[in-house]
Motif scaffolding. Structure first.
Motif, short mmCIF file in Angstrom:
data_model
loop_
_atom_site.label_atom_id
_atom_site.label_comp_id
_atom_site.label_asym_id
_atom_site.label_seq_id
_atom_site.Cartn_x
_atom_site.Cartn_y
_atom_site.Cartn_z
N TRP A 1 0.84 -1.21 0.00
CA TRP A 1 0.00 0.00 0.00
C TRP A 1 0.87 1.26 0.00
CZ3 TRP A 1 -0.05 4.18 3.23
CH2 TRP A 1 -1.09 5.11 3.02
N ILE A 2 0.55 2.18 -0.88
CA ILE A 2 1.12 3.54 -0.82
C ILE A 2 0.00 4.52 -1.19
CG2 ILE A 2 3.59 3.11 -1.29
CD1 ILE A 2 2.93 3.77 -4.25
N PRO A 3 0.11 5.77 -0.76
CA PRO A 3 -0.93 6.75 -1.13
C PRO A 3 -1.02 6.90 -2.65
CG PRO A 3 0.51 7.65 0.57
CD PRO A 3 1.14 6.36 0.11
N SER A 4 -2.23 7.12 -3.16
CA SER A 4 -2.41 7.18 -4.62
C SER A 4 -2.39 8.61 -5.16
CB SER A 4 -3.74 6.53 -5.01
OG SER A 4 -4.82 7.34 -4.58
N VAL A 5 -2.56 9.59 -4.27
CA VAL A 5 -2.57 10.99 -4.75
C VAL A 5 -1.54 11.82 -3.99
CG1 VAL A 5 -5.03 10.97 -5.38
CG2 VAL A 5 -4.35 11.80 -3.13
N THR A 6 -1.09 12.89 -4.63
CA THR A 6 -0.23 13.85 -3.92
C THR A 6 -1.13 14.73 -3.05
OG1 THR A 6 -0.48 15.52 -5.62
CG2 THR A 6 1.35 13.96 -5.89
N PHE A 7 -0.51 15.44 -2.12
CA PHE A 7 -1.30 16.34 -1.26
C PHE A 7 -1.95 17.44 -2.10
CE2 PHE A 7 -1.40 19.55 2.40
CZ PHE A 7 -2.51 18.95 3.00
N GLU A 8 -1.21 17.90 -3.09
CA GLU A 8 -1.72 18.96 -3.97
C GLU A 8 -3.02 18.52 -4.65
OE1 GLU A 8 1.01 19.81 -7.08
OE2 GLU A 8 0.44 21.92 -7.19
N GLN A 9 -3.01 17.28 -5.21
CA GLN A 9 -4.21 16.75 -5.88
C GLN A 9 -5.35 16.55 -4.88
OE1 GLN A 9 -2.27 13.15 -7.21
NE2 GLN A 9 -2.15 13.84 -9.33
N GLY A 10 -5.02 15.93 -3.73
CA GLY A 10 -6.05 15.61 -2.75
C GLY A 10 -6.69 16.87 -2.18
N LEU A 11 -5.87 17.86 -1.88
CA LEU A 11 -6.39 19.08 -1.27
C LEU A 11 -7.26 19.86 -2.26
CD1 LEU A 11 -6.11 20.21 1.56
CD2 LEU A 11 -4.29 21.70 0.75
N LYS A 12 -6.81 19.88 -3.52
CA LYS A 12 -7.57 20.60 -4.55
C LYS A 12 -8.96 19.94 -4.70
CE LYS A 12 -7.18 21.96 -9.40
NZ LYS A 12 -8.01 20.95 -10.08
N SER A 13 -9.00 18.62 -4.78
CA SER A 13 -10.31 17.96 -4.96
C SER A 13 -11.16 18.13 -3.70
CB SER A 13 -10.15 16.49 -5.33
OG SER A 13 -9.78 15.74 -4.21
N THR A 14 -10.51 18.20 -2.55
CA THR A 14 -11.25 18.38 -1.29
C THR A 14 -11.90 19.76 -1.25
OG1 THR A 14 -9.76 16.87 -0.14
CG2 THR A 14 -10.97 18.44 1.23
N VAL A 15 -11.13 20.79 -1.57
CA VAL A 15 -11.67 22.16 -1.57
C VAL A 15 -12.84 22.23 -2.56
CG1 VAL A 15 -11.17 24.55 -2.24
CG2 VAL A 15 -9.55 23.29 -0.80
N GLU A 16 -12.64 21.65 -3.74
CA GLU A 16 -13.71 21.69 -4.75
C GLU A 16 -14.97 21.00 -4.23
OE1 GLU A 16 -11.68 20.02 -8.12
OE2 GLU A 16 -10.72 21.95 -8.60
N TRP A 17 -14.78 19.87 -3.54
CA TRP A 17 -15.96 19.14 -3.04
C TRP A 17 -16.76 20.01 -2.06
CZ3 TRP A 17 -18.39 17.51 1.36
CH2 TRP A 17 -19.44 16.60 1.17
#
Ligand code: NAD
Ligand code: DAU
Length: 349
Positions: free
Chosen positions: A307-323
């Motif tokens: 197991w390793i994370p699938s997204v970078t923080f930049e990607q994850g945070l951007k999609s989170t803010v958009e949600w």
């Protein structure tokens, strides 16, 4: 058909776990046991609630008879236990509920599992979801390993540590087939906005002060919630019985740096002049016993389960803010009512 009980499935992480399991394993029956406290929200699972392999049961894990009857009725093959009181600040203002739910509730689930499984543990799993906070607080150096001694410092983390110990005791004493994972701070969609990231996003949107505890120098290690859900799937299906797995993103941020980043992303999304949201930052009284730094060494789960994370923080945070920006109705629904009372009490100057 495998029957899997997920507790706390209407909360933040639980809803992501349920969504993943219901969609990925159509031949499993996924039963979600949730009390629907202030943090449990049926709206989190609207997209899968009518699937034939999903069932919701409203129940309190501290209801011993109710829990025993449910286990008798379904004869679960596996339990993924997420239900908990989860907010550190609430554990400081009202510890009792944390002891009841996190310790006594976990004990009831362990006893109910023993009751239906007897000594027949083949293909049975009791998987307890825990937190990195049980390891205490780090200085500038080092990481939490699975072997790091427990040193909980808030009523929340002490209650989680206690439940971890009891789960392990049931493995050593009774042979119950348990697994445990301890994860770092999660972020993503559907998180109740008492936690730092959705709180900051919501306050920026509403042009309210951004409360930073102390000097904002405390450090957290952030992981996208959907990566945590994938790790839970991996540990449940591939992890070794009796083992503990640390889960984290190798993604440490000082609170103040993270808040600056969120301000800048939000200014861009809202079409504000750059720097506008940073003006909302307000330093407030520090959290009592505030742990300085958390950081997970996730080598074991990477090396043993891949197991390793699938997204970078930049990607994850951007999609989170958009949600959060696209789901203002969800935000409105969870921030009305009793949340307002909590908020006013917690942040009164
Ligand atoms: P959450 O507060 O969003 O959700 C908790 C869920 O448990 C809610 O649906 C609530 O209704 C339910 N619940 C609470 N008390 C209950 C009771 N007595 N009976 C039945 N259901 C009850 O929490 P979360 O952030 O999704 O955390 C889930 C689990 O993961 C917890 O065990 C927490 O300790 C652990 N964890 C959380 C994080 C994080 O960053 N959020 C990180 C590591 C571990
Ligand atoms: O590490 C895992 C843990 O992460 C989980 O076990 C907990 O369930 C989860 O709530 C989370 O605990 P934290 O206390 O780290 O998360 P929280 O979002 O409450 O706070 C993150 C950091 O931000 C922490 O250093 C306190 C600070 N903070 C928080 C709030 C709500 C602020 O500065 N201002 C705030 O208003």
């Amino acid at each position: 058909m495998k029957k899997i009980l997920v507790t706390g499935g209407s909360g933040f992480i639980g809803s992501h776990v349920i969504r993943l399991l219901v969609n990925k394993y159509p031949d499993y029956l996924i039963v979600n046991l949730d009390k629907l406290t202030y943090a449990g929200n049926p709206e989190n699972l609207l997209d899968i609630e009518n699937k034939s392999n999903y069932k919701f049961v409203k129940m309190d894990i501290t209801d011993e008879a109710g829990v025993f009857n449910l286990f008798e009725e379904y004869q679960f093959d596996g339990v993924i236990h997420l239900a908990a009181e989860s907010h550190v600040d609430r554990s400081i203002s009202n510890p009792n509920e944390f002891i009841n739910t996190n310790i006594v509730g976990t004990l009831n689930l362990l006893n109910a599992s023993r009751n239906i499984w007897g000594n027949e543990f083949e293909n049975k799993i009791f998987y307890h979801i825990s937190t990195d906070e049980v390891y205490g607080s780090l200085g500038d150096e080092g990481f939490f390993l699975e072997t790091t001694p427990y040193d909980p410092r808030s009523p929340y983390s002490a209650s989680k540590a206690s439940s971890d110990h009891i789960v392990r005791a049931y493995f050593y004493t009774f042979g119950l087939p348990v697994k445990i994972s301890n994860c770092s701070n999660n972020y993503g969609s559907h998180q109740f906005p008492e936690k730092l990231i959705p709180l900051i996003i919501n306050n920026i949107k509403n042009e309210k002060p951004l409360p930073v505890y102390g000097k904002g120098e405390n450090i957290r290690d952030w992981l996208w919630v959907e990566d945590h859900a994938k790790a839970i799937d991996d540990v449940f299906h591939k992890g070794q019985i009796g083992e503990t797995y640390n889960i984290g993103g190798h993604n440490e941020w000082k609170n103040i740096d993270l808040i600056h980043l969120l301000c800048d992303i939000m200014d861009q999304k809202l079409g504000n002049s750059i720097g506008k949201s940073r003006e909302l930052i307000t330093f407030v009284k520090d959290r009592a016993g505030h742990d300085m730094r958390y950081a997970i060494d996730a080598t074991k789960i990477k090396d043993t389960l891949g197991w390793i994370p699938s997204v970078t923080f930049e990607q994850g945070l951007k999609s989170t803010v958009e949600w959060y920006l696209e789901n203002q109705k969800w935000m409105k629904n969870v921030t009305s009512g009793s949340y307002l009372e909590y908020y006013n009490e917690q942040y009164k100057q």
